[in-house]
Scaffold this motif. Structure first.
Motif, short mmCIF file in Angstrom:
data_model
loop_
_atom_site.label_atom_id
_atom_site.label_comp_id
_atom_site.label_asym_id
_atom_site.label_seq_id
_atom_site.Cartn_x
_atom_site.Cartn_y
_atom_site.Cartn_z
N MET B 1 112.94 -71.78 29.77
CA MET B 1 111.66 -72.23 30.33
C MET B 1 111.88 -73.13 31.53
N HIS B 2 110.88 -73.22 32.33
CA HIS B 2 110.95 -73.98 33.56
C HIS B 2 110.13 -75.27 33.39
N VAL B 3 110.85 -76.40 33.46
CA VAL B 3 110.22 -77.67 33.14
C VAL B 3 110.22 -78.59 34.35
N LEU B 4 109.11 -79.29 34.58
CA LEU B 4 109.11 -80.35 35.57
C LEU B 4 109.11 -81.69 34.84
N LEU B 5 110.11 -82.51 35.16
CA LEU B 5 110.20 -83.83 34.54
C LEU B 5 109.91 -84.89 35.60
N VAL B 6 108.84 -85.65 35.38
CA VAL B 6 108.52 -86.75 36.31
C VAL B 6 108.86 -88.04 35.57
N GLU B 7 109.97 -88.64 35.95
CA GLU B 7 110.49 -89.81 35.22
C GLU B 7 111.27 -90.65 36.22
N ASP B 8 110.96 -91.94 36.29
CA ASP B 8 111.60 -92.77 37.32
C ASP B 8 112.93 -93.36 36.88
N ASP B 9 113.21 -93.32 35.57
CA ASP B 9 114.50 -93.83 35.13
C ASP B 9 115.54 -92.73 35.30
N HIS B 10 116.48 -92.98 36.19
CA HIS B 10 117.40 -91.92 36.59
C HIS B 10 118.27 -91.43 35.44
N ASP B 11 118.82 -92.37 34.66
CA ASP B 11 119.70 -91.99 33.55
C ASP B 11 118.98 -91.12 32.52
N THR B 12 117.79 -91.61 32.14
CA THR B 12 117.01 -90.85 31.16
C THR B 12 116.76 -89.44 31.68
N ALA B 13 116.35 -89.36 32.94
CA ALA B 13 116.04 -88.06 33.53
C ALA B 13 117.26 -87.14 33.49
N THR B 14 118.42 -87.70 33.83
CA THR B 14 119.64 -86.88 33.85
C THR B 14 119.98 -86.39 32.44
N PHE B 15 119.86 -87.30 31.46
CA PHE B 15 120.16 -86.91 30.07
C PHE B 15 119.27 -85.75 29.65
N ILE B 16 117.99 -85.91 29.95
CA ILE B 16 117.05 -84.88 29.52
C ILE B 16 117.38 -83.56 30.21
N ARG B 17 117.70 -83.66 31.51
CA ARG B 17 118.00 -82.42 32.24
C ARG B 17 119.23 -81.73 31.65
N ASN B 18 120.29 -82.52 31.39
CA ASN B 18 121.49 -81.93 30.83
C ASN B 18 121.23 -81.29 29.47
N GLY B 19 120.46 -82.06 28.66
CA GLY B 19 120.15 -81.56 27.32
C GLY B 19 119.39 -80.25 27.40
N MET B 20 118.41 -80.20 28.29
CA MET B 20 117.58 -79.01 28.42
C MET B 20 118.41 -77.83 28.95
N SER B 21 119.29 -78.13 29.90
CA SER B 21 120.13 -77.06 30.45
C SER B 21 120.99 -76.44 29.36
N GLN B 22 121.52 -77.31 28.50
CA GLN B 22 122.36 -76.79 27.41
C GLN B 22 121.56 -75.88 26.49
N SER B 23 120.25 -76.15 26.35
CA SER B 23 119.41 -75.27 25.53
C SER B 23 118.90 -74.11 26.35
N GLY B 24 119.39 -73.98 27.58
CA GLY B 24 119.04 -72.82 28.39
C GLY B 24 117.74 -72.96 29.16
N HIS B 25 117.34 -74.18 29.46
CA HIS B 25 116.10 -74.37 30.21
C HIS B 25 116.42 -74.96 31.57
N HIS B 26 115.52 -74.70 32.53
CA HIS B 26 115.73 -75.23 33.86
C HIS B 26 114.77 -76.41 34.09
N VAL B 27 115.32 -77.51 34.60
CA VAL B 27 114.51 -78.70 34.78
C VAL B 27 114.49 -79.15 36.23
N ASP B 28 113.31 -79.33 36.81
CA ASP B 28 113.17 -79.96 38.12
C ASP B 28 112.84 -81.43 37.90
N LEU B 29 113.40 -82.29 38.75
CA LEU B 29 113.17 -83.72 38.58
C LEU B 29 112.32 -84.28 39.73
N ALA B 30 111.47 -85.22 39.39
CA ALA B 30 110.77 -86.00 40.42
C ALA B 30 110.82 -87.43 39.93
#
Lengths: 474, 227
Positions: B1-30
């Motif tokens: 799935m294609h997810v947009l994550l709007v989160e200003d905490d950089h670490d949290t955003a990166t963790f979520i993106r990595n986690g989602m990628s491992q589950s096979g999802h694509h994450v865009d960050l803002a």
């Protein structure tokens, strides 16, 4: 001090009242003075009339010479020192023309007329200091151009009136001083109480939240105000304490699990990668964090409930339904532990409350009951109306046959992170009953613990509802 | 799935993106509200994850703007504000779900999957099926390999939720929400007992167990041989 006193409302009000009161008193006394003066003048005129009548009767019965003799006799006698008698030819001096009220004499030039004249006009044979004195005279025209003048010295009457006037003035002054003094004292006492409240408030501002506004035995406005302020302070203190507790709890009670997590993660560095051991430690670390998050959320939740006053999400809960639902939720857990679980709820049981919080409260109590009751034990969940005529309160009981709580600890178990020594080895964060207490406080409901012999009975009693409205619901 | 994550905490955003990628999802960050809104309006996403407090523009106003523009992409709001009224506020603004920080990643993932599923409703579906387990929603009947399984009403609802989210992890909190409508974390593992009971009815006597526990996360109902 004077400045402060002048600016108090009480003093200003009493000042205004003092002036107003003095003014009214002055008017009233002025009227009294005027009436007294009227009376005195009237009496003088009556005396003059009387004297004139006596002389005239002499004149009509005798003759002119008799009258003349009588006048000189009277003038010579000291007994009538206040009276002046004269029989004067009008051609020699017509007093009628001297009258200040000229209109009177013009209209009735031949009638007897009262007048007030300066004494010097009547006689020149007087000491200088008396010449300006006023004289009240009654002029009576006689035939043959004669006129009879009977006059009296008014200085006695005027002295009397002056005396009265000064007494009245003193009275007014006394009244005014008393009113002002009363106002000052009143302002002073008000100021004293305001000062005390002011001082207390200052101390509170400086951080001593234990201070309370001074109360007096008399139930006046100040006392009522102080009571309300005290209630407000108590509420503020509760909220502050709750906040302080949260901070302290977070600092102290999360330190241990955080420390443990830290050690675990450090140890992980030295474990061979992708080993079973590493996997297990990772799982443990995740569990540590999960329980940390759970504890964290629980603390915040309690703090929110404690500082909450909002009743927006309160609704009429069908407690009969909820009790059975929660009963069903826990039946399996109880069954698994071989605990016999009885659920009872009166029909049509309605409670106006926050549904989520009430459910969480009962869940927490059931959690504890299941946790601390050994296999073969009993748990009872029941809800009913208890009549306290003319109203009824909703009662929810959760009773178990577990290890119970020593009576000495009944208060302590509601404090955050309290874990009794008897249960220190079981899982839990010591926040369950704190949450229950917070929810009960929010709903202004009572919670009481008792010995179930063996085990614990927790009784929740919610605010009374009128029986009438209950019957309507049914 | 294609997810947009709007989160200003950089670490949290990166963790979520990595986690989602491992589950096979694509994450865009803002990392701020303005960029987030711009991306959400111009790109096509399956789901939006929006933090409530953001620089430039707050999360709720983004959601409101999107809803006014008739963009119906499901939104999950992340927030540090957990009170009921805040949750209600978030949902009223047009959010589809609300997650309070701190939260576990598995919880986030499970909820996102549920949201996407909700956005592709199978309303016409009257029969749910996972391998040989069938649920007839009209007849209110469950069968496995043609054999009728007797379920209590609550067990039926529980299984229905799991079957609707077949192949996805469903957390204990989600189950308590969806089956019992209670929004809090139960302390002891009461949900676990209900799942065990359900499992004993659904899986007992069969070679392949469909209802499984995912350690530290929740439960999953799926055909282990299908994927």
């Amino acid at each position: 001090m004077i400045q402060k006193l002048l600016s108090t409302t009480a003093f200003r009000l009493s000042l205004i009242y003092a002036l107003l009161f003095s003014l009214i008193a002055a008017i009233a006394l002025g009227i009294a003075y005027w009436l007294a003066a009227q009376l005195i003048y009237q009496q003088i005129d009556e005396r003059l009339q009387l004297e004139t009548n006596v002389l005239l009767s002499q004149y009509y019965s005798g003759n002119f010479t008799d009258l003349s003799r009588m006048i000189s006799h009277r003038n010579s006698k000291d007994v009538t020192q206040f009276f002046i008698y004269a029989l004067i030819n009008r051609q020699q001096h017509d007093f009628f023309s001297d009258l200040p009220t000229a209109s009177e004499s013009e209209q009735h030039p031949h009638q007897a007329t009262f007048a007030t004249l300066p004494l010097q006009m009547i006689t020149h044979d007087l000491p200088v200091n008396k010449q300006t004195l006023d004289t009240r005279v009654l002029l009576t025209p006689l035939p043959a151009h004669y006129q009879l003048l009977v006059g009296t010295d008014m200085s006695e009457a005027e002295k009397l009136l002056e005396h009265i006037a000064s007494i009245l003035l003193i009275a007014v002054l006394i009244i005014m001083t008393a009113a002002l003094l009363g106002g000052w004292l009143m302002g002073q006492s008000v100021l004293k109480r305001v000062d005390r409240i002011h001082r207390t408030a200052k101390e509170i501002i400086e951080g001593d939240l234990n201070q309370r506004m001074p109360l007096q035995a008399r139930e006046d406005e100040f006392n009522r105000l102080a009571k309300v302020v005290n209630e407000m302070l108590a509420r503020l203190q509760t909220v502050m304490m709750s906040m302080r507790d949260v901070t302290n709890n977070l600092a102290h009670d999360l330190r241990n699990p955080l420390n443990r997590l830290h050690h675990r993660l450090e140890a992980l560095r030295y474990l061979p990668p992708n080993s079973d051991k590493q996997q297990q430690e990772l799982d443990n670390a995740v569990n540590d964090v999960s329980s940390l998050i759970a504890t964290f959320n629980a603390i915040l939740n309690i703090a929110q409930i404690e500082s909450s006053v909002q009743r927006d999400c309160w609704e009429d809960i069908d407690m009969t339904h909820m009790i059975h639902e929660l009963g069903e939720l826990y039946t399996l857990v109880a069954e698994e532990k071989k605990i016999s679980f009885h659920v009872y709820s009166e029909k049509h049981l309605i409670l106006h409350a926050d549904r989520q919080l009430i459910a969480q409260t009962i869940t927490n109590l059931l959690d504890n009951a299941v946790k601390y009751t050994p296999a073969g034990g009993k748990i009872r969940l029941e809800a009913y109306y208890q009549s306290t005529h003319p109203s009824a309160e909703v009662i929810i009981n959760v009773c178990d046959s577990g290890i119970g709580i020593p009576e000495a600890d009944y208060q302590r178990v509601f404090e955050r992170f309290t874990r009794l020594d008897t249960v220190r080895n079981t899982a839990g964060n010591g926040l369950g009953l704190s949450l229950v207490k917070a929810v009960m406080d929010l709903h202004q409901a009572k919670i009481s613990l008792s010995d179930n012999q063996p085990g614990l009975c927790v009784k929740l009693s919610f605010f009374p509802i009128e029986i009438k409205s209950l019957e309507k619901n049914k | 799935m294609h997810v947009l994550l709007v989160e200003d905490d950089h670490d949290t955003a990166t963790f979520i993106r990595n986690g989602m990628s491992q589950s096979g999802h694509h994450v865009d960050l803002a990392d701020n509200g303005k960029d987030g809104l711009h991306l959400a309006m111009t790109e096509d996403y399956d789901v939006l994850v929006i933090d409530r407090m953001l620089p430039e523009r707050d999360g709720l106003s983004i959601v409101r703007t999107l809803r006014q523009l008739k963009i119906t992409t499901p939104v999950l709001i992340l927030s540090a504000l957990g009170e009921v009224e805040h949750r209600v506020e978030g949902l009223q603004a047009g959010g589809d779900d609300y997650l309070v920080k701190p939260y576990a990643f598995t919880e986030l993932l499970a909820r996102l999957q549920a949201l996407i599923r909700r956005n592709h409703p199978e309303q016409t579906q009257t029969i749910l099926q996972v391998r040989d387990l069938k649920m007839d929603l009209v007849k209110h009947q469950v069968t496995r390999a043609g054999k009728v399984i007797e379920l209590l009403p609550r067990e039926f609802t529980l299984l229905e939720v799991l079957m609707r989210h077949a192949g996805e992890v469903v957390t204990r909190t989600m189950l308590l929400e969806k089956v019992w409508d209670y929004h809090f974390d139960p302390q002891t593992n009461i949900i676990n007992v209900h799942i065990s009971r359900l499992r004993s009815k659904v899986d007992k006597g069969f070679h392949i167990s469909l209802l499984n526990t995912v350690r530290g996360a929740g439960y999953i109902l799926h055909d282990p041989e299908a994927s």
